[in-house]
Design a protein around this motif. Structure first.
Motif, PDB file in Angstrom:
ATOM      1  N   MET A  50       0.840  -1.186   0.000  1.00 15.02           N
ATOM      2  CA  MET A  50       0.000   0.000   0.000  1.00 15.02           C
ATOM      3  C   MET A  50       0.883   1.246   0.000  1.00 15.02           C
ATOM      4  SD  MET A  50      -3.170  -1.141   0.160  1.00 15.02           S
ATOM      5  CE  MET A  50      -4.334  -0.063   0.917  1.00 15.02           C
ATOM      6  N   ILE A  51       0.401   2.253  -0.734  1.00 14.33           N
ATOM      7  CA  ILE A  51       1.088   3.544  -0.741  1.00 14.33           C
ATOM      8  C   ILE A  51       0.062   4.633  -0.446  1.00 14.33           C
ATOM      9  CG2 ILE A  51       2.867   2.768  -2.348  1.00 14.33           C
ATOM     10  CD1 ILE A  51       1.426   4.489  -4.510  1.00 14.33           C
ATOM     11  N   THR A  52       0.558   5.810  -0.137  1.00 10.78           N
ATOM     12  CA  THR A  52      -0.289   6.959   0.149  1.00 10.78           C
ATOM     13  C   THR A  52      -0.225   7.930  -1.015  1.00 10.78           C
ATOM     14  OG1 THR A  52       0.168   6.729   2.500  1.00 10.78           O
ATOM     15  CG2 THR A  52      -0.690   8.846   1.777  1.00 10.78           C
ATOM     16  N   VAL A  53      -1.402   8.412  -1.436  1.00  9.29           N
ATOM     17  CA  VAL A  53      -1.470   9.457  -2.456  1.00  9.29           C
ATOM     18  C   VAL A  53      -2.375  10.569  -1.941  1.00  9.29           C
ATOM     19  CG1 VAL A  53      -1.012   7.915  -4.409  1.00  9.29           C
ATOM     20  CG2 VAL A  53      -3.357   8.348  -3.728  1.00  9.29           C
ATOM     21  N   HIS A  54      -2.086  11.776  -2.387  1.00  8.71           N
ATOM     22  CA  HIS A  54      -2.834  12.962  -1.960  1.00  8.71           C
ATOM     23  C   HIS A  54      -3.400  13.649  -3.195  1.00  8.71           C
ATOM     24  CE1 HIS A  54      -0.692  12.446   1.857  1.00  8.71           C
ATOM     25  NE2 HIS A  54       0.406  12.338   1.122  1.00  8.71           N
ATOM     26  N   LEU A  55      -4.705  13.900  -3.168  1.00 11.54           N
ATOM     27  CA  LEU A  55      -5.365  14.620  -4.255  1.00 11.54           C
ATOM     28  C   LEU A  55      -5.904  15.923  -3.678  1.00 11.54           C
ATOM     29  CD1 LEU A  55      -6.273  11.318  -4.545  1.00 11.54           C
ATOM     30  CD2 LEU A  55      -6.721  12.244  -6.788  1.00 11.54           C
ATOM     31  N   VAL A  56      -5.436  17.045  -4.216  1.00 10.52           N
ATOM     32  CA  VAL A  56      -5.785  18.358  -3.693  1.00 10.52           C
ATOM     33  C   VAL A  56      -6.774  19.027  -4.650  1.00 10.52           C
ATOM     34  CG1 VAL A  56      -4.906  20.586  -2.913  1.00 10.52           C
ATOM     35  CG2 VAL A  56      -3.489  18.516  -2.648  1.00 10.52           C
ATOM     36  N   ALA A  57      -7.975  19.288  -4.153  1.00  5.95           N
ATOM     37  CA  ALA A  57      -9.016  19.924  -4.959  1.00  5.95           C
ATOM     38  C   ALA A  57      -8.662  21.385  -5.214  1.00  5.95           C
ATOM     39  CB  ALA A  57     -10.357  19.820  -4.238  1.00  5.95           C
ATOM     40  N   ALA A  58      -9.314  21.973  -6.198  1.00  7.74           N
ATOM     41  CA  ALA A  58      -9.064  23.375  -6.551  1.00  7.74           C
ATOM     42  C   ALA A  58      -9.327  24.304  -5.369  1.00  7.74           C
ATOM     43  CB  ALA A  58      -9.918  23.774  -7.751  1.00  7.74           C
ATOM     44  N   ASN A  59     -10.221  23.909  -4.452  1.00  6.05           N
ATOM     45  CA  ASN A  59     -10.521  24.731  -3.276  1.00  6.05           C
ATOM     46  C   ASN A  59      -9.564  24.462  -2.117  1.00  6.05           C
ATOM     47  OD1 ASN A  59     -11.332  22.307  -2.131  1.00  6.05           O
ATOM     48  ND2 ASN A  59     -13.499  22.876  -1.956  1.00  6.05           N
ATOM     49  N   GLY A  60      -8.580  23.581  -2.315  1.00  7.69           N
ATOM     50  CA  GLY A  60      -7.587  23.290  -1.294  1.00  7.69           C
ATOM     51  C   GLY A  60      -7.874  22.072  -0.430  1.00  7.69           C
ATOM     52  N   ALA A  61      -9.082  21.527  -0.518  1.00  9.88           N
ATOM     53  CA  ALA A  61      -9.415  20.326   0.262  1.00  9.88           C
ATOM     54  C   ALA A  61      -8.577  19.158  -0.242  1.00  9.88           C
ATOM     55  CB  ALA A  61     -10.902  20.006   0.134  1.00  9.88           C
ATOM     56  N   THR A  62      -8.025  18.399   0.688  1.00  8.18           N
ATOM     57  CA  THR A  62      -7.150  17.288   0.325  1.00  8.18           C
ATOM     58  C   THR A  62      -7.784  15.951   0.686  1.00  8.18           C
ATOM     59  OG1 THR A  62      -5.186  18.644   0.677  1.00  8.18           O
ATOM     60  CG2 THR A  62      -4.862  16.273   0.681  1.00  8.18           C
ATOM     61  N   SER A  63      -7.742  15.029  -0.250  1.00  6.53           N
ATOM     62  CA  SER A  63      -8.140  13.640  -0.010  1.00  6.53           C
ATOM     63  C   SER A  63      -6.858  12.822   0.032  1.00  6.53           C
ATOM     64  CB  SER A  63      -9.035  13.117  -1.133  1.00  6.53           C
ATOM     65  OG  SER A  63     -10.233  13.851  -1.213  1.00  6.53           O
ATOM     66  N   THR A  64      -6.633  12.142   1.139  1.00  5.55           N
ATOM     67  CA  THR A  64      -5.466  11.272   1.278  1.00  5.55           C
ATOM     68  C   THR A  64      -5.951   9.837   1.238  1.00  5.55           C
ATOM     69  OG1 THR A  64      -4.259  12.925   2.545  1.00  5.55           O
ATOM     70  CG2 THR A  64      -3.540  10.637   2.777  1.00  5.55           C
ATOM     71  N   LEU A  65      -5.383   9.059   0.327  1.00  8.72           N
ATOM     72  CA  LEU A  65      -5.820   7.686   0.115  1.00  8.72           C
ATOM     73  C   LEU A  65      -4.678   6.713   0.357  1.00  8.72           C
ATOM     74  CD1 LEU A  65      -7.586   8.160  -3.354  1.00  8.72           C
ATOM     75  CD2 LEU A  65      -8.584   8.489  -1.079  1.00  8.72           C
ATOM     76  N   GLU A  66      -5.000   5.592   0.962  1.00  9.43           N
ATOM     77  CA  GLU A  66      -4.084   4.455   1.043  1.00  9.43           C
ATOM     78  C   GLU A  66      -4.520   3.515  -0.068  1.00  9.43           C
ATOM     79  OE1 GLU A  66      -1.477   3.949   3.180  1.00  9.43           O
ATOM     80  OE2 GLU A  66      -1.833   5.986   3.915  1.00  9.43           O
ATOM     81  N   VAL A  67      -3.658   3.284  -1.030  1.00 13.28           N
ATOM     82  CA  VAL A  67      -4.037   2.534  -2.224  1.00 13.28           C
ATOM     83  C   VAL A  67      -3.041   1.421  -2.511  1.00 13.28           C
ATOM     84  CG1 VAL A  67      -5.236   4.516  -3.227  1.00 13.28           C
ATOM     85  CG2 VAL A  67      -2.848   4.148  -3.751  1.00 13.28           C
ATOM     86  N   LYS A  68      -3.520   0.406  -3.222  1.00 11.70           N
ATOM     87  CA  LYS A  68      -2.619  -0.680  -3.579  1.00 11.70           C
ATOM     88  C   LYS A  68      -1.896  -0.342  -4.868  1.00 11.70           C
ATOM     89  CE  LYS A  68      -6.040  -3.492  -5.981  1.00 11.70           C
ATOM     90  NZ  LYS A  68      -6.582  -4.809  -6.169  1.00 11.70           N
ATOM     91  N   VAL A  93     -13.604  10.360  -4.923  1.00 18.97           N
ATOM     92  CA  VAL A  93     -12.972  11.673  -4.860  1.00 18.97           C
ATOM     93  C   VAL A  93     -13.638  12.587  -5.884  1.00 18.97           C
ATOM     94  CG1 VAL A  93     -10.831  12.962  -5.224  1.00 18.97           C
ATOM     95  CG2 VAL A  93     -10.780  10.756  -4.036  1.00 18.97           C
ATOM     96  N   ALA A  94     -14.192  13.688  -5.400  1.00 17.04           N
ATOM     97  CA  ALA A  94     -14.796  14.675  -6.301  1.00 17.04           C
ATOM     98  C   ALA A  94     -13.689  15.343  -7.115  1.00 17.04           C
ATOM     99  CB  ALA A  94     -15.553  15.718  -5.499  1.00 17.04           C
ATOM    100  N   GLY A  95     -13.949  15.556  -8.398  1.00 17.23           N
ATOM    101  CA  GLY A  95     -12.977  16.231  -9.249  1.00 17.23           C
ATOM    102  C   GLY A  95     -12.299  15.313 -10.239  1.00 17.23           C
ATOM    103  N   ILE A  96     -12.482  14.007 -10.092  1.00 21.90           N
ATOM    104  CA  ILE A  96     -12.012  13.038 -11.084  1.00 21.90           C
ATOM    105  C   ILE A  96     -13.280  12.426 -11.670  1.00 21.90           C
ATOM    106  CG2 ILE A  96     -10.801  10.864 -11.508  1.00 21.90           C
ATOM    107  CD1 ILE A  96      -8.826  12.978 -10.865  1.00 21.90           C
ATOM    108  N   GLU A  97     -13.667  12.882 -12.847  1.00 28.56           N
ATOM    109  CA  GLU A  97     -14.917  12.425 -13.457  1.00 28.56           C
ATOM    110  C   GLU A  97     -14.770  11.054 -14.116  1.00 28.56           C
ATOM    111  OE1 GLU A  97     -17.698  14.049 -12.856  1.00 28.56           O
ATOM    112  OE2 GLU A  97     -16.543  15.610 -11.818  1.00 28.56           O
TER     113      GLU A  97
END
Length: 107
Positions: free
Chosen positions: A1-19, A33-37
């Motif tokens: 598992m690794i950690t990735v961070h997705l930062v929305a245009a408004n600055g909100a961050t989603s941190t995910l533990e992913v395989k 995650v909002a912002g990835i259609e």
């Protein structure tokens, strides 16, 4: 598992533990995650999974293939030197800590 961070245009961050082995797009969609259609589901026909990859990771990724480079011409938001389609980023151990910024629009 690794950690990735997705930062929305408004600055909100989603941190995910992913395989590893999944695409960044798959991980973001699975986590709602909002912002990835991802309208095309990762077939690289829509450019609605556009992200801006932060350094040092942007320079560690292989350059976009011709198909991805072509689709990046159709992004709704500004294309930048670090623009990538998240469906084309395969998550690997060396991308632990990957941070990407989401554009303000995908359509």
């Amino acid at each position: 598992m690794i950690t990735v961070h997705l930062v929305a245009a408004n600055g909100a961050t989603s941190t995910l533990e992913v395989k590893t082995g999944d695409s960044l797009m798959q991980a973001a969609v699975s986590a709602n995650v909002a912002g990835i259609e991802a309208d095309c589901g990762g077939l690289m026909t829509c450019a609605t999974c556009h992200v801006y990859v932060r350094e040092p990771f942007a320079s560690q990724l292989p350059p976009p293939q011709d198909d991805e480079a072509g689709m990046l011409e159709f992004t709704a938001a500004e294309r930048r030197p670090t623009s990538r389609l998240s469906c084309q980023i395969t998550l690997a151990d060396e991308l632990d800590g990957l941070t990407v910024d989401l554009p303000d629009a995908q359509h």
